[in-house]
Design an enzyme around this catalytic site. Structure first.
Site, short mmCIF file in Angstrom:
data_model
loop_
_atom_site.label_atom_id
_atom_site.label_comp_id
_atom_site.label_asym_id
_atom_site.label_seq_id
_atom_site.Cartn_x
_atom_site.Cartn_y
_atom_site.Cartn_z
N ASP A 53 0.82 -1.22 0.00
CA ASP A 53 0.00 0.00 0.00
C ASP A 53 0.85 1.26 0.00
O ASP A 53 2.07 1.20 0.14
CB ASP A 53 -0.96 -0.01 1.20
CG ASP A 53 -0.29 -0.41 2.51
OD1 ASP A 53 0.96 -0.44 2.55
OD2 ASP A 53 -0.99 -0.72 3.47
N ASN A 84 -7.70 -2.13 14.38
CA ASN A 84 -9.10 -2.43 14.03
C ASN A 84 -9.21 -3.68 13.14
O ASN A 84 -10.26 -3.95 12.57
CB ASN A 84 -9.78 -1.23 13.36
CG ASN A 84 -9.16 -0.87 12.01
OD1 ASN A 84 -8.23 -1.53 11.56
ND2 ASN A 84 -9.67 0.17 11.37
N HIS A 135 -7.48 -4.24 10.33
CA HIS A 135 -7.23 -4.07 8.89
C HIS A 135 -5.93 -4.75 8.49
O HIS A 135 -5.01 -4.90 9.30
CB HIS A 135 -7.26 -2.59 8.47
CG HIS A 135 -6.09 -1.75 8.86
ND1 HIS A 135 -6.19 -0.62 9.65
CD2 HIS A 135 -4.77 -1.83 8.54
CE1 HIS A 135 -5.01 -0.06 9.79
NE2 HIS A 135 -4.13 -0.77 9.14
N GLU A 138 -9.77 -1.60 5.21
CA GLU A 138 -10.45 -1.25 6.46
C GLU A 138 -11.69 -2.13 6.66
O GLU A 138 -12.16 -2.79 5.72
CB GLU A 138 -10.88 0.23 6.39
CG GLU A 138 -9.72 1.22 6.32
CD GLU A 138 -9.04 1.46 7.68
OE1 GLU A 138 -9.04 0.55 8.53
OE2 GLU A 138 -8.51 2.57 7.86
C1 GLP Z 1 -0.64 0.66 8.50
C2 GLP Z 1 -0.29 -0.20 7.29
C3 GLP Z 1 -0.54 -1.65 7.55
C4 GLP Z 1 0.11 -2.06 8.84
C5 GLP Z 1 -0.51 -1.28 9.98
C6 GLP Z 1 0.07 -1.65 11.32
O1 GLP Z 1 -1.96 0.98 8.58
N1 GLP Z 1 -0.99 0.18 6.12
O2 GLP Z 1 -0.02 -2.41 6.47
O3 GLP Z 1 -0.07 -3.43 9.07
O4 GLP Z 1 -0.23 0.09 9.73
O5 GLP Z 1 1.26 -0.96 11.56
P1 GLP Z 1 2.25 -1.26 12.72
O6 GLP Z 1 3.01 -2.47 12.31
O7 GLP Z 1 3.14 -0.04 12.78
O8 GLP Z 1 1.47 -1.45 13.95
#
Ligand code: GLP
Length: 244
Positions: free
Chosen positions: A66, A133, A135, A140
């Site tokens: 992404d 949440n 995702h 989402e």
């Molecule tokens: C973002 C990314 C996700 C990732 C999430 C969790 O929203 N788009 O791909 O899994 O954050 O991030 P973290 O690993 O920093 O908790």
């Protein structure tokens, strides 16, 4: 889904080892990569071990999940910048073999990203984090299981979670381009990493509830090759009652 509850060092080492073994066995493999704090240690380990063991990434292709809409690749919070900084500049992968959805000219990524992955033979190992949440990538709650690469409006909770990386919450982009749930499910193997207490509820729901679009990660139950790595905090609400 296979669940591994390990400490952070063990998680990083185990996943990096699996990726390096794949690269050794199949030098032209295709890796699906994630951003965020969860995979950071894996990337550090990959950089160290690939040098130490002389394992080349020159024929590997990568696809990231992404990107924020509206951030230039040179913006220090863009996911392209993150990947160059945290991984690509530390291994010998040619930059043209690395793909991150385009957050500016996103129409092209929407139209062709999944085709590009298919043309490379599909993703061999897909790394994932998980949002508080539930995702995955930027899919989402409410995202269709049939979704391919698309543009999304980020939920308030995701904007809040990710504000820690920006100077102010107002600087967090409101939209992102993301591989869809169907794109992710096409990977041959999926490895999800969950670290920290703020992931505990999502992990509990993942292992105790059925497939539901209110928890996008729950679609992974339909995939037959998924490893979930949790640290103690992320696994703290599981209490041994798992329904994989
Ligand atoms: C973002 C990314 C996700 C990732 C999430 C969790 O929203 N788009 O791909 O899994 O954050 O991030 P973290 O690993 O920093 O908790």
């Amino acid at each position: 889904m296979n669940l591994f509850i390990l400490n952070e060092k063990e998680i990083n080492e185990k996943i990096a080892r699996e990726i390096l073994d794949l690269v050794k066995d199949k030098p032209s493999c295709v890796l699906g990569l994630a951003t965020g704090s969860s995979p950071l240690g894996v990337y550090e380990e990959l950089a160290i071990l690939s040098k130490k063991e002389n394992i080349s990434f020159k024929d590997v292709t990568t696809f990231n999940l992404d990107e924020y809409v509206g951030l230039n690749p040179s913006h220090n919070q863009s996911y392209r910048y993150f990947m160059n900084d945290k991984l690509f500049s530390h291994i010998d992968i040619p930059i043209q073999n690395t793909n991150v959805p385009d957050g500016i000219n996103y129409q092209d990524s929407m139209d062709y990203y999944d085709q590009k992955i298919a043309l490379k033979g599909g993703i061999d190992i897909q790394l994932l984090g998980i949002g508080s949440n539930g995702h995955i990538a930027f899919n989402e709650p409410g995202t269709s299981c049939d979704s391919f690469t698309h543009v999304v409006d980020l939920k308030e909770s995701t904007i809040k979670d990710n504000a820690r990386f920006f100077d102010s919450i107002n600087d967090v982009p409101r939209k992102a381009i993301t591989m869809g749930l169907a794109s992710i499910m096409q990977a041959k193997k999926i490895i999800l990493i969950a670290k920290g207490k703020n992931k505990a509820l999502a992990i509990r729901r993942l292992f105790t509830e059925g497939i539901d679009i209110s928890l996008p990660a729950s679609i992974l139950k339909k995939h037959d090759n998924v490893d979930i790595y949790c640290d103690e905090e992320a696994a703290s609400l599981l209490k041994g009652d798992r329904a994989c």
